[in-house]
Design a protein around this motif. Sequence first.
Motif, PDB file in Angstrom:
ATOM      1  N   ASP A 185     -19.181 -15.031   7.715  1.00 48.57           N
ATOM      2  CA  ASP A 185     -20.471 -14.577   8.281  1.00 48.57           C
ATOM      3  C   ASP A 185     -21.516 -14.417   7.176  1.00 48.57           C
ATOM      4  O   ASP A 185     -22.304 -13.457   7.184  1.00 48.57           O
ATOM      5  N   GLY A 186     -21.484 -15.282   6.199  1.00 46.79           N
ATOM      6  CA  GLY A 186     -22.471 -15.244   5.117  1.00 46.79           C
ATOM      7  C   GLY A 186     -22.237 -14.139   4.104  1.00 46.79           C
ATOM      8  O   GLY A 186     -23.072 -13.913   3.225  1.00 46.79           O
ATOM      9  N   VAL A 187     -21.117 -13.439   4.194  1.00 47.30           N
ATOM     10  CA  VAL A 187     -20.838 -12.315   3.296  1.00 47.30           C
ATOM     11  C   VAL A 187     -19.622 -12.660   2.432  1.00 47.30           C
ATOM     12  O   VAL A 187     -18.613 -13.164   2.956  1.00 47.30           O
ATOM     13  N   ARG A 188     -19.708 -12.352   1.117  1.00 44.53           N
ATOM     14  CA  ARG A 188     -18.531 -12.586   0.264  1.00 44.53           C
ATOM     15  C   ARG A 188     -17.365 -11.736   0.766  1.00 44.53           C
ATOM     16  O   ARG A 188     -17.507 -10.536   0.972  1.00 44.53           O
ATOM     17  N   THR A 189     -16.242 -12.393   0.957  1.00 45.99           N
ATOM     18  CA  THR A 189     -15.101 -11.725   1.607  1.00 45.99           C
ATOM     19  C   THR A 189     -13.827 -11.963   0.818  1.00 45.99           C
ATOM     20  O   THR A 189     -13.596 -13.062   0.310  1.00 45.99           O
ATOM     21  N   THR A 190     -13.004 -10.919   0.710  1.00 49.27           N
ATOM     22  CA  THR A 190     -11.709 -11.053   0.035  1.00 49.27           C
ATOM     23  C   THR A 190     -10.689 -11.602   1.018  1.00 49.27           C
ATOM     24  O   THR A 190     -10.411 -10.973   2.044  1.00 49.27           O
ATOM     25  N   PHE A 191     -10.136 -12.747   0.694  1.00 47.17           N
ATOM     26  CA  PHE A 191      -9.095 -13.349   1.549  1.00 47.17           C
ATOM     27  C   PHE A 191      -7.696 -12.967   1.052  1.00 47.17           C
ATOM     28  O   PHE A 191      -6.758 -12.871   1.846  1.00 47.17           O
ATOM     29  N   ALA A 192      -7.552 -12.829  -0.269  1.00 48.67           N
ATOM     30  CA  ALA A 192      -6.231 -12.503  -0.828  1.00 48.67           C
ATOM     31  C   ALA A 192      -6.430 -11.814  -2.174  1.00 48.67           C
ATOM     32  O   ALA A 192      -7.472 -11.980  -2.820  1.00 48.67           O
ATOM     33  N   VAL A 193      -5.440 -11.042  -2.574  1.00 52.51           N
ATOM     34  CA  VAL A 193      -5.482 -10.412  -3.911  1.00 52.51           C
ATOM     35  C   VAL A 193      -4.212 -10.775  -4.668  1.00 52.51           C
ATOM     36  O   VAL A 193      -3.132 -10.885  -4.079  1.00 52.51           O
ATOM     37  N   LEU A 194      -4.381 -10.955  -5.965  1.00 53.08           N
ATOM     38  CA  LEU A 194      -3.252 -11.297  -6.832  1.00 53.08           C
ATOM     39  C   LEU A 194      -3.060 -10.138  -7.807  1.00 53.08           C
ATOM     40  O   LEU A 194      -4.009  -9.716  -8.470  1.00 53.08           O
ATOM     41  N   HIS A 195      -1.838  -9.615  -7.835  1.00 53.26           N
ATOM     42  CA  HIS A 195      -1.534  -8.480  -8.702  1.00 53.26           C
ATOM     43  C   HIS A 195      -0.328  -8.773  -9.572  1.00 53.26           C
ATOM     44  O   HIS A 195       0.525  -9.596  -9.215  1.00 53.26           O
ATOM     45  N   GLU A 196      -0.248  -8.015 -10.631  1.00 51.66           N
ATOM     46  CA  GLU A 196       0.973  -8.036 -11.440  1.00 51.66           C
ATOM     47  C   GLU A 196       2.123  -7.493 -10.584  1.00 51.66           C
ATOM     48  O   GLU A 196       1.935  -6.526  -9.839  1.00 51.66           O
ATOM     49  N   PHE A 197       3.293  -8.085 -10.676  1.00 49.82           N
ATOM     50  CA  PHE A 197       4.471  -7.551  -9.984  1.00 49.82           C
ATOM     51  C   PHE A 197       4.981  -6.350 -10.780  1.00 49.82           C
ATOM     52  O   PHE A 197       5.025  -6.391 -12.012  1.00 49.82           O
ATOM     53  N   VAL A 198       5.325  -5.300 -10.096  1.00 47.36           N
ATOM     54  CA  VAL A 198       5.891  -4.130 -10.770  1.00 47.36           C
ATOM     55  C   VAL A 198       7.409  -4.301 -10.792  1.00 47.36           C
ATOM     56  O   VAL A 198       8.064  -4.151  -9.757  1.00 47.36           O
ATOM     57  N   PRO A 199       7.967  -4.656 -11.955  1.00 48.49           N
ATOM     58  CA  PRO A 199       9.402  -4.955 -11.965  1.00 48.49           C
ATOM     59  C   PRO A 199      10.233  -3.690 -11.847  1.00 48.49           C
ATOM     60  O   PRO A 199       9.808  -2.610 -12.276  1.00 48.49           O
ATOM     61  N   LEU A 200      11.382  -3.822 -11.240  1.00 43.96           N
ATOM     62  CA  LEU A 200      12.362  -2.737 -11.152  1.00 43.96           C
ATOM     63  C   LEU A 200      11.799  -1.503 -10.460  1.00 43.96           C
ATOM     64  O   LEU A 200      12.186  -0.378 -10.764  1.00 43.96           O
ATOM     65  N   GLY A 201      10.871  -1.730  -9.538  1.00 42.10           N
ATOM     66  CA  GLY A 201      10.291  -0.587  -8.825  1.00 42.10           C
ATOM     67  C   GLY A 201      11.185  -0.157  -7.666  1.00 42.10           C
ATOM     68  O   GLY A 201      11.817  -0.985  -7.019  1.00 42.10           O
ATOM     69  N   ALA A 202      11.239   1.143  -7.440  1.00 45.83           N
ATOM     70  CA  ALA A 202      11.953   1.674  -6.263  1.00 45.83           C
ATOM     71  C   ALA A 202      10.915   2.342  -5.366  1.00 45.83           C
ATOM     72  O   ALA A 202      10.066   3.093  -5.847  1.00 45.83           O
ATOM     73  N   LEU A 203      10.976   2.057  -4.075  1.00 48.29           N
ATOM     74  CA  LEU A 203      10.006   2.654  -3.151  1.00 48.29           C
ATOM     75  C   LEU A 203      10.273   4.155  -2.976  1.00 48.29           C
ATOM     76  O   LEU A 203      11.433   4.590  -2.918  1.00 48.29           O
ATOM     77  N   GLY A 204       9.215   4.907  -2.841  1.00 48.94           N
ATOM     78  CA  GLY A 204       9.340   6.357  -2.685  1.00 48.94           C
ATOM     79  C   GLY A 204      10.119   6.763  -1.445  1.00 48.94           C
ATOM     80  O   GLY A 204      10.877   7.733  -1.459  1.00 48.94           O
ATOM     81  N   TRP A 205       9.936   6.006  -0.336  1.00 50.22           N
ATOM     82  CA  TRP A 205      10.578   6.399   0.930  1.00 50.22           C
ATOM     83  C   TRP A 205      12.102   6.384   0.816  1.00 50.22           C
ATOM     84  O   TRP A 205      12.749   7.413   1.088  1.00 50.22           O
ATOM     85  N   PRO A 206      12.730   5.265   0.401  1.00 50.21           N
ATOM     86  CA  PRO A 206      14.203   5.330   0.276  1.00 50.21           C
ATOM     87  C   PRO A 206      14.663   6.318  -0.786  1.00 50.21           C
ATOM     88  O   PRO A 206      15.733   6.923  -0.640  1.00 50.21           O
ATOM     89  N   MET A 207      13.864   6.528  -1.828  1.00 50.43           N
ATOM     90  CA  MET A 207      14.270   7.525  -2.827  1.00 50.43           C
ATOM     91  C   MET A 207      14.297   8.920  -2.211  1.00 50.43           C
ATOM     92  O   MET A 207      15.251   9.687  -2.377  1.00 50.43           O
ATOM     93  N   ALA A 208      13.212   9.260  -1.514  1.00 44.48           N
ATOM     94  CA  ALA A 208      13.113  10.615  -0.950  1.00 44.48           C
ATOM     95  C   ALA A 208      14.151  10.823   0.151  1.00 44.48           C
ATOM     96  O   ALA A 208      14.807  11.876   0.223  1.00 44.48           O
ATOM     97  N   THR A 209      14.327   9.814   1.006  1.00 48.33           N
ATOM     98  CA  THR A 209      15.274  10.015   2.121  1.00 48.33           C
ATOM     99  C   THR A 209      16.722  10.027   1.618  1.00 48.33           C
ATOM    100  O   THR A 209      17.570  10.708   2.201  1.00 48.33           O
ATOM    101  N   ALA A 210      16.997   9.309   0.516  1.00 44.08           N
ATOM    102  CA  ALA A 210      18.348   9.398  -0.057  1.00 44.08           C
ATOM    103  C   ALA A 210      18.597  10.814  -0.566  1.00 44.08           C
ATOM    104  O   ALA A 210      19.701  11.359  -0.440  1.00 44.08           O
ATOM    105  N   SER A 211      17.554  11.408  -1.122  1.00 41.50           N
ATOM    106  CA  SER A 211      17.678  12.783  -1.627  1.00 41.50           C
ATOM    107  C   SER A 211      17.963  13.759  -0.473  1.00 41.50           C
ATOM    108  O   SER A 211      18.829  14.638  -0.575  1.00 41.50           O
ATOM    109  N   VAL A 212      17.238  13.574   0.633  1.00 41.78           N
ATOM    110  CA  VAL A 212      17.459  14.454   1.792  1.00 41.78           C
ATOM    111  C   VAL A 212      18.887  14.271   2.313  1.00 41.78           C
ATOM    112  O   VAL A 212      19.598  15.243   2.597  1.00 41.78           O
TER     113      VAL A 212
END
Length: 453
Positions: free
Chosen positions: A188-215
């Motif tokens: 629509d004539g406006v600069r638009t972000t279609f995709a973003v490229l990021h560095e991969f965070v290696p060896l990352g663990a998601l907070g949700w499985p970490m927290a629920t494993a603790s519970v």
Amino acid sequence: MTTSEAVEVLPAPDQLERWLRSQHWFRGRGPVTCERATVLRDGDPTLVHVVLAGDGRRYQLLLGLRDELPERLVHARIGTAGDRAVYEAVYDPELTAALLDHFEESAEVDGLRFRGALPPRYTDAPVGRPFPGPQRNCSIVYGQRHVLKFFRVLEPGDNPELVLHDALHSVGDPHIAAPQGALESELDGVRTTFAVLHEFVPLGALGWPMATASVRDFLAGPGEDPQAAGGDFAAEARRLGLAVARVHADLRDSLGEQTAGPDDEVEFVGALHRRLDDALAWVPALAPFEAGLRARYDAVLEAGEPIRLQRVHGDLHLGQVLRSPHTWVLVDFEGEPHGGAAERVRPRPAAHDVATALRSLHYAASQLLVGADDVAGLLPRAAKWLARNRKAFCDGYVELSPEFRLDGALLAAVELDRAVLEVCHEQRFRPEWVVIPLSAIAEAVTGEPAWPV
Ligand SMILES: Nc1ncnc2c1ncn2[C@@H]1O[C@H](COP(=O)(O)OP(=O)(O)O)[C@@H](O)[C@H]1O
Ligand SMILES: O=P(O)(O)O[C@H]1O[C@H](CO)[C@@H](O[C@H]2O[C@H](CO)[C@@H](O)[C@H](O)[C@H]2O)[C@H](O)[C@H]1O
């Protein structure tokens, strides 16, 4: 691209619509039209970028075409265009490689601009595969190096994911994946972000499985003290609080902050009431708590505390934080998901993210109670886990931002507002989990533990 050219790269309309309706991210009901189709790689296989329009929304697709579909790509098949097979390109490493090549060359193809800031390529090219976990958009992971996320739904303008990552990167924030590029074009004539490229965070663990494993660890054991349980999460919760406070401070430094005027405050509280109106119409189980909720919302105005507004993450929960070996990294800065594009970029109190993170700790503490046989036995211990980790998160947060009001009316109101939105979200997607946010609302309003036993 003319209609006759599009016919050569798009599957037959009935095949495309059938496939679209099977996708969880597709919400259109009416007919779908192809707005543009851009060939990004010619030959066999061919890669085509497609923008579709339907029901007032724009969707983005990456299609692959092959003369013959190998066995390993059959699961990704969408249909046929002429005598070629059409499939989802993200499953084809030859085509995902072509996307990365475009970023490395900072290519521009028919107005699609691949803006890349990639580190020099190693001798081995990383293979790009679709991210395997649950997701709203479509991410391609390149080895342990890059994540390329295509937004399924396109909205004109710069996506907050790009804006906030760039802002945080500019001030050296350590709690984000470094931005490496973006795919942009005009919509629509406006600069638009279609995709973003990021560095991969290696060896990352998601907070949700970490927290629920603790519970799980705490509830499974005989002990009464979560601190003594092997899987104690409190040190991580504190570090997460510190990380969120740092991200907030860096967002203030890079993008500024403002004090809400009296009209803005009235509007802010009005929006809480309006969301409750909508929720009450949709979930009658909220009705007994209406008066209590409204009183807590109005307390924000009565308290007379100035409300500072800034850009925030917007949907911060334990599924949006990755614990790398070094630190917590926040991902998915697309903003508040409940509402349109304007909601996503709206400056908010920092309390918004604190509230959603605290709600997520409550979810983690409570999820094992859903359908459990011995709720009465588990409930007090789940509450202990929550109290310990809530305090740890808050301690971390105020260590860096001592001015933040943990006991203020604002945090209480925003937390309840999030819980109301969660009730609606659960009612729609996971009805058996409605009890989680509903119990938090009931407890806040009545002052009593409120899980139905
Ligand atoms: N930079 C990254 N490095 C490693 N994993 C990531 C990165 N960004 C996202 N992820 C993983 O991908 C998942 C989905 O990312 P997210 O940005 O939330 O996508 P969506 O908007 O599609 O849900 C995250 O939960 C996380 O596990
Ligand atoms: O898909 P998103 O990550 O943008 O977020 C939406 O879905 C989330 C998961 O259903 C939902 O989060 C809710 O459930 C989480 C546990 O699965 C919990 O940690 C969050 O606190 C709770 O809000 C989120 O609200 C919704 O926007």
